[in-house]
Motif scaffolding. Structure first.
Motif, mmCIF file in Angstrom:
data_model
loop_
_atom_site.group_PDB
_atom_site.id
_atom_site.type_symbol
_atom_site.label_atom_id
_atom_site.label_comp_id
_atom_site.label_asym_id
_atom_site.label_seq_id
_atom_site.Cartn_x
_atom_site.Cartn_y
_atom_site.Cartn_z
ATOM 1 N N ALA A 244 0.831 -1.207 0.000
ATOM 2 C CA ALA A 244 0.000 0.000 0.000
ATOM 3 C C ALA A 244 0.867 1.258 0.000
ATOM 4 O O ALA A 244 0.539 2.246 -0.667
ATOM 5 N N LEU A 245 1.991 1.225 0.708
ATOM 6 C CA LEU A 245 2.912 2.366 0.706
ATOM 7 C C LEU A 245 3.483 2.597 -0.694
ATOM 8 O O LEU A 245 3.573 3.734 -1.160
ATOM 9 N N ALA A 246 3.877 1.509 -1.368
ATOM 10 C CA ALA A 246 4.424 1.636 -2.725
ATOM 11 C C ALA A 246 3.353 2.122 -3.700
ATOM 12 O O ALA A 246 3.626 2.967 -4.556
ATOM 13 N N ALA A 247 2.129 1.595 -3.586
ATOM 14 C CA ALA A 247 1.037 2.021 -4.470
ATOM 15 C C ALA A 247 0.759 3.509 -4.286
ATOM 16 O O ALA A 247 0.565 4.242 -5.274
ATOM 17 N N ALA A 248 0.740 3.977 -3.041
ATOM 18 C CA ALA A 248 0.507 5.399 -2.781
ATOM 19 C C ALA A 248 1.622 6.244 -3.395
ATOM 20 O O ALA A 248 1.358 7.304 -3.979
ATOM 21 N N ALA A 249 2.869 5.784 -3.285
ATOM 22 C CA ALA A 249 3.990 6.526 -3.861
ATOM 23 C C ALA A 249 3.885 6.598 -5.379
ATOM 24 O O ALA A 249 4.285 7.589 -5.991
ATOM 25 N N LEU A 250 3.356 5.542 -5.991
ATOM 26 C CA LEU A 250 3.210 5.491 -7.446
ATOM 27 C C LEU A 250 1.932 6.158 -7.946
ATOM 28 O O LEU A 250 1.776 6.392 -9.140
ATOM 29 N N GLY A 251 0.982 6.398 -7.044
ATOM 30 C CA GLY A 251 -0.304 6.968 -7.447
ATOM 31 C C GLY A 251 -1.176 5.976 -8.189
ATOM 32 O O GLY A 251 -1.934 6.349 -9.084
ATOM 33 N N VAL A 252 -1.077 4.682 -7.806
ATOM 34 C CA VAL A 252 -1.890 3.637 -8.439
ATOM 35 C C VAL A 252 -2.664 2.893 -7.356
ATOM 36 O O VAL A 252 -2.414 3.062 -6.168
ATOM 37 N N GLY A 253 -3.578 2.026 -7.785
ATOM 38 C CA GLY A 253 -4.375 1.247 -6.849
ATOM 39 C C GLY A 253 -3.596 0.091 -6.257
ATOM 40 O O GLY A 253 -2.493 -0.252 -6.693
ATOM 41 N N PHE A 254 -4.226 -0.516 -5.261
ATOM 42 C CA PHE A 254 -3.603 -1.616 -4.520
ATOM 43 C C PHE A 254 -4.591 -2.765 -4.381
ATOM 44 O O PHE A 254 -5.782 -2.543 -4.151
ATOM 45 N N VAL A 255 -4.095 -4.006 -4.515
ATOM 46 C CA VAL A 255 -4.899 -5.206 -4.308
ATOM 47 C C VAL A 255 -4.217 -6.064 -3.252
ATOM 48 O O VAL A 255 -3.049 -6.432 -3.399
ATOM 49 N N GLU A 256 -4.958 -6.363 -2.193
ATOM 50 C CA GLU A 256 -4.461 -7.245 -1.140
ATOM 51 C C GLU A 256 -4.636 -8.694 -1.591
ATOM 52 O O GLU A 256 -5.726 -9.103 -1.969
ATOM 53 N N VAL A 257 -3.541 -9.457 -1.555
ATOM 54 C CA VAL A 257 -3.596 -10.881 -1.887
ATOM 55 C C VAL A 257 -3.759 -11.613 -0.559
ATOM 56 O O VAL A 257 -2.871 -11.567 0.290
ATOM 57 N N ARG A 258 -4.893 -12.258 -0.382
ATOM 58 C CA ARG A 258 -5.235 -12.858 0.907
ATOM 59 C C ARG A 258 -4.796 -14.308 0.990
ATOM 60 O O ARG A 258 -4.728 -15.006 -0.012
ATOM 61 N N LYS A 259 -4.546 -14.735 2.232
ATOM 62 C CA LYS A 259 -4.179 -16.123 2.520
ATOM 63 C C LYS A 259 -5.404 -16.879 2.989
ATOM 64 O O LYS A 259 -6.149 -16.390 3.850
ATOM 65 N N ASN A 260 -5.570 -18.078 2.448
ATOM 66 C CA ASN A 260 -6.607 -18.997 2.919
ATOM 67 C C ASN A 260 -7.963 -18.317 3.076
ATOM 68 O O ASN A 260 -8.679 -18.549 4.036
ATOM 69 N N ASP A 261 -8.284 -17.454 2.130
ATOM 70 C CA ASP A 261 -9.543 -16.728 2.174
ATOM 71 C C ASP A 261 -10.256 -16.954 0.849
ATOM 72 O O ASP A 261 -9.661 -17.414 -0.113
#
Length: 188
Positions: A76-93
């Motif tokens: 999320a920090l890198a996405a904010a620095a780049l000005g792009v969206g973020f997708v959380e890759v979840r475990k066992n979900d």
């Protein structure tokens, strides 16, 4: 240049990252674990982590993905620095409702010899996306390999994996993924 791609990252920043890191263990216990909490506590390091990770690749992503738990934080920090969206890759979900369309993949053995199922909602990564994965630590490369397969399943373009620490034992992953890092575990 060391075996990791650190050329574009300020040497002082890398030294401060290494100084805020520690190996921790209990008395009488010979095994230790990586304590990353100094990175999160230092506001200057935290502010600089996103841009540093985002700067490891020349290709600009349209989305950053990060595996839970710490990959979600630094991703999320890198996405904010780049000005792009973020997708959380979840475990066992998985899907919350019957109408959710999830894609999932299972890793090979990780650093604790577990097989972990990773996934995300299918509509979050599109076929035209350029995807950068960001994580805190690469030990076996299995998380990055399975996330790359998920990105491929979506028909998106994989840029690579950007990590804070490269602890890969198998150099082939560094090239094949490709994986670039801010620090090499041998310097910790």
């Amino acid at each position: 240049m060391s075996r990791t791609a650190v050329a574009r990252v300020d040497g002082d920043f890398r030294r401060r990252l290494a100084a805020a890191f520690s190996w921790t263990s209990d008395r009488g216990v010979y095994a230790s674990y990586a304590d990353l909490t100094g990175w999160w506590r230092d506001p200057d390091l935290l502010r600089e982590l996103g841009p540093a990770l985002a700067g490891l690749y020349d290709v600009r992503p349209t989305v950053v993905v990060g595996p839970v738990s710490r990959g979600a934080l630094v991703g999320a920090l890198a996405a904010a620095a780049l000005g792009v969206g973020f997708v959380e890759v979840r475990k066992n979900d998985g899907q919350a409702t019957d109408s959710d369309r999830w894609i999932r993949r299972t890793t090979g053995p990780d650093y604790q010899d577990r097989h972990v199922v990773f996934g995300f909602r299918r509509d979050l990564v599109q076929s035209g996306d350029r995807v950068l994965m960001v994580d805190d630590w690469a030990a076996t490369g299995e998380t990055a390999r399975v996330v790359r397969a998920l990105v491929d399943d979506c028909g998106a373009q994989w840029i690579g994996a950007a990590c804070i620490v490269d602890a890969l034992g198998d150099a082939r992953f560094r090239h094949d993924l490709p994986l670039r890092a801010l620090l090499d575990v041998r310097n910790l």
